[in-house]
Design an enzyme around this catalytic site. Structure first.
Site, short mmCIF file in Angstrom:
data_model
loop_
_atom_site.label_atom_id
_atom_site.label_comp_id
_atom_site.label_asym_id
_atom_site.label_seq_id
_atom_site.Cartn_x
_atom_site.Cartn_y
_atom_site.Cartn_z
N ARG A 61 0.96 -1.51 0.03
CA ARG A 61 -0.05 0.02 0.04
C ARG A 61 0.96 1.52 0.05
O ARG A 61 0.11 2.42 -0.13
CB ARG A 61 -0.96 0.05 1.21
CG ARG A 61 -1.93 -1.01 1.33
CD ARG A 61 -2.81 -1.41 0.21
NE ARG A 61 -3.81 -2.31 0.17
CZ ARG A 61 -4.25 -3.06 -0.79
NH1 ARG A 61 -3.86 -2.93 -2.02
NH2 ARG A 61 -5.13 -4.06 -0.44
N ASN A 118 -0.17 -2.08 -7.41
CA ASN A 118 -1.48 -1.25 -7.52
C ASN A 118 -1.25 -0.22 -6.33
O ASN A 118 -2.31 -0.42 -5.65
CB ASN A 118 -2.73 -2.01 -7.41
CG ASN A 118 -2.83 -3.01 -6.21
OD1 ASN A 118 -1.88 -3.36 -5.65
ND2 ASN A 118 -4.20 -3.26 -5.86
N HIS A 170 -3.33 -16.02 -7.45
CA HIS A 170 -4.63 -16.57 -6.88
C HIS A 170 -5.62 -17.50 -7.47
O HIS A 170 -6.79 -17.06 -7.50
CB HIS A 170 -5.32 -14.99 -6.13
CG HIS A 170 -5.45 -14.04 -6.68
ND1 HIS A 170 -5.99 -14.22 -8.23
CD2 HIS A 170 -5.32 -12.79 -6.59
CE1 HIS A 170 -6.04 -12.99 -8.81
NE2 HIS A 170 -5.74 -11.99 -7.73
N ASP A 205 -1.46 -12.81 -0.92
CA ASP A 205 -2.29 -11.97 -1.49
C ASP A 205 -2.63 -10.96 -0.14
O ASP A 205 -4.01 -10.72 -0.15
CB ASP A 205 -3.77 -12.45 -2.15
CG ASP A 205 -4.19 -11.28 -3.05
OD1 ASP A 205 -3.75 -10.24 -3.19
OD2 ASP A 205 -5.31 -11.48 -3.56
N HIS A 241 -6.83 -3.31 4.40
CA HIS A 241 -7.40 -2.20 3.97
C HIS A 241 -8.17 -1.60 5.28
O HIS A 241 -8.17 -2.07 6.14
CB HIS A 241 -8.95 -2.85 3.27
CG HIS A 241 -8.79 -3.06 1.92
ND1 HIS A 241 -8.18 -2.08 1.01
CD2 HIS A 241 -8.99 -4.45 1.26
CE1 HIS A 241 -8.30 -3.06 -0.20
NE2 HIS A 241 -8.64 -4.17 -0.08
N PRO A 267 -12.48 -5.58 -1.80
CA PRO A 267 -12.16 -6.65 -1.58
C PRO A 267 -10.76 -6.95 -1.16
O PRO A 267 -9.70 -6.06 -1.42
CB PRO A 267 -12.23 -7.19 -3.14
CG PRO A 267 -11.90 -6.12 -3.91
CD PRO A 267 -12.54 -4.90 -3.12
N1 LIG Z 1 -7.17 -9.53 -3.63
C1 LIG Z 1 -8.11 -8.51 -3.34
O1 LIG Z 1 -9.31 -8.76 -3.24
N2 LIG Z 1 -7.69 -7.36 -3.41
C2 LIG Z 1 -6.43 -6.85 -3.86
C3 LIG Z 1 -6.30 -7.05 -5.40
C4 LIG Z 1 -6.06 -8.14 -5.85
O2 LIG Z 1 -5.21 -9.15 -5.45
O3 LIG Z 1 -6.84 -8.63 -7.03
C5 LIG Z 1 -5.98 -5.54 -3.37
O4 LIG Z 1 -5.25 -4.78 -3.89
O5 LIG Z 1 -6.79 -5.24 -2.39
ZN LIG Z 2 -5.67 -9.93 -8.09
ZN LIG Z 3 -3.53 -9.24 -5.04
#
Ligand SMILES: NC(=O)N[C@@H](CC(=O)O)C(=O)O
Ligand SMILES: [Zn+2]
Ligand SMILES: [Zn+2]
Length: 420
Positions: free
Chosen positions: A55, A85, A225, A298, A302, A316
């Site tokens: 992040r 991202n 994933h 992953d 958040h 998500p």
């Molecule tokens: N896995 C998720 O649900 N979210 C991920 C993005 C991702 O891995 O697709 C994120 O950056 O929050």
């Molecule tokens: Zn992803």
């Molecule tokens: Zn991811």
């Protein structure tokens, strides 16, 4: 530099022995050392996570390179790959070098930035892949994770481009036209709850397309994933044909199912969505067989306001670094060699990451973690080192405690606590 003698440790499940750490290496040289009573503990090569969201830059309220690195060390990791991202997106040499530098400064795990495939993750134009590869960060893995590289021509060009330096494209396999408005797995439960579904075929269609593209251009593809039984079948066939494809599964997709969405608790909202029990069983089998090469977390922290809201508005993703090994241990049991392979050696090999995922033999860099398999712990979100709290395992009792982690011979975790 302090030397350590791990007395009576079981190296990857073998008979107890003494393991000496000196000058950053596994050593046989005698001499003064701090003794750690490691009776009953298992030493594994330091875990390597090919899929972490840190992040930073942009959402330091949810996680930073430092807090995420600490969570990783506490989870037994010595290296993590940071997804692109962020805000700004890691699509230039400047941003990947910034993340890489922040990782060095934190000094808790090796942070290897992943570069974006397309400018701004917008899926329109290739990012400066070459400049990121030759930057100080030495990027080898590129991904638009969070988004799918949906345009097949762009995906083909990206695969061709990275071939020159043996790079990899890591795909978030989601056909966007099939997941518009999707809130959860498409199936019986989504019908019952009246939520728009994310069908398995949205993932499987992209994996099928991409293994054909990778085969056509002779490049390396990594599938992020993997979540469905159908995806496993596509991968199995591609691997049998010799396609250069590797794949990962998350701990949550190995354990949790779409039934949890019935609680409407957004902690269970994730991409790809939690699937059915038969998918879970197929993923476990694929991981054991090697059709799926690795476990990747992953880890998706958040902020509270993005998670503790109505299901439809929640972002998500779930945090995972601090619970990954306990979850895998609860599923695979004490198959230490398999765990070391899927969580350390194979991810290091896929990424071409030197000094990680190596056997704990004399002369090797002392990147390792010490696990107490007999300890049990109840997951308390308040105790996580991650800056975010969105774990789906609150209140769950899990086996296995990470007692210590060493990065090049320096402890990052001792007695279950972060050293810095
Ligand atoms: N896995 C998720 O649900 N979210 C991920 C993005 C991702 O891995 O697709 C994120 O950056 O929050
Ligand atoms: Zn992803
Ligand atoms: Zn991811």
């Amino acid at each position: 530099m302090t030397s350590y003698l791990l007395r009576g440790v079981s190296v990857v499940g073998a008979a107890p022995t003494d393991l000496l750490i000196r000058d950053g290496l596994i050593s046989t040289e005698e001499g003064p050392a701090e003794v750690i009573d490691a009776a009953g503990l298992v030493a594994l090569p330091g875990l390597v996570d090919l899929h972490t969201h840190l992040r930073e830059p942009g959402r330091e309220d949810a996680e930073t390179v430092e807090t995420g690195s600490r969570a990783a060390a506490l989870g037994g990791y010595t290296a993590v790959f940071a997804m692109a991202n962020t805000s700004p997106v890691a699509d230039t040499a400047g941003v990947v070098e910034q993340v890489w530098r922040l990782g060095r400064e934190a000094g808790l795990v090796d942070v290897q930035p992943i570069g974006a495939v397309t400018v701004g993750l917008a899926g329109k134009q290739l990012a400066e892949l070459g400049a990121m590869a030759t930057s100080a960060a030495g990027v080898r893995i590129f991904s638009d994770d969070g988004h799918c590289v949906a345009d097949p021509r762009l995906m083909r060009r990206a695969l061709e481009y990275v071939k020159a330096f043996d790079g990899i494209i890591a795909q978030h396999a989601e056909e966007p036209r099939l997941t518009e408005g999707a809130q959860m797995h498409e199936g019986e439960v989504s019908t019952r709850l009246g939520l728009t579904g994310w069908p398995a075929v949205a993932e499987e269609a992209i994996i099928a397309r991409d293994v054909l593209l990778a085969e056509h251009v002779g490049s390396r593809l990594h599938v992020c994933h993997v979540s469905t039984a159908g995806s496993v079948e596509v991968l199995r066939q591609a691997k049998a044909r010799g396609v250069r494809v590797t794949a990962e599964v998350t701990p949550h997709h190995l354990l949790l199912t779409d039934e949890l969405a019935a609680s409407y608790d957004p902690v269970y909202k994730v991409n790809p969505p939690l699937r059915t029990q038969s998918d879970v069983l197929a993923l476990r089998e694929a991981l054991i067989e090697g059709v799926i090469d690795i476990v990747a977390t992953d880890h998706a922290p958040h902020a509270v306001e993005d998670k503790e809201c109505e299901w439809a508005y929640a972002r998500p993703g779930m945090v995972g670094l601090e619970t990954a090994l306990p979850i895998v241990l609860s599923i695979l049991g004490e198959q230490w060699d398999l765990i070391a392979e899927r969580m350390s050696r194979a991810p290091a090999r896929i990424a071409g990451l030197d000094g990680h995922g190596t056997d704990l033999a004399a002369g090797a860099p002392a990147n390792l973690t010490l696990v107490d398999p007999s300890a049990r712990r109840v997951v308390d979100p308040a105790e996580l080192a991650s800056r975010s709290r969105n774990t789906p395992y609150a209140g769950t009792t899990l086996p296995g405690r990470i007692v210590a982690t060493f990065l090049r011979g320096e402890p990052t975790v001792l007695d279950g606590k972060a050293v810095k």
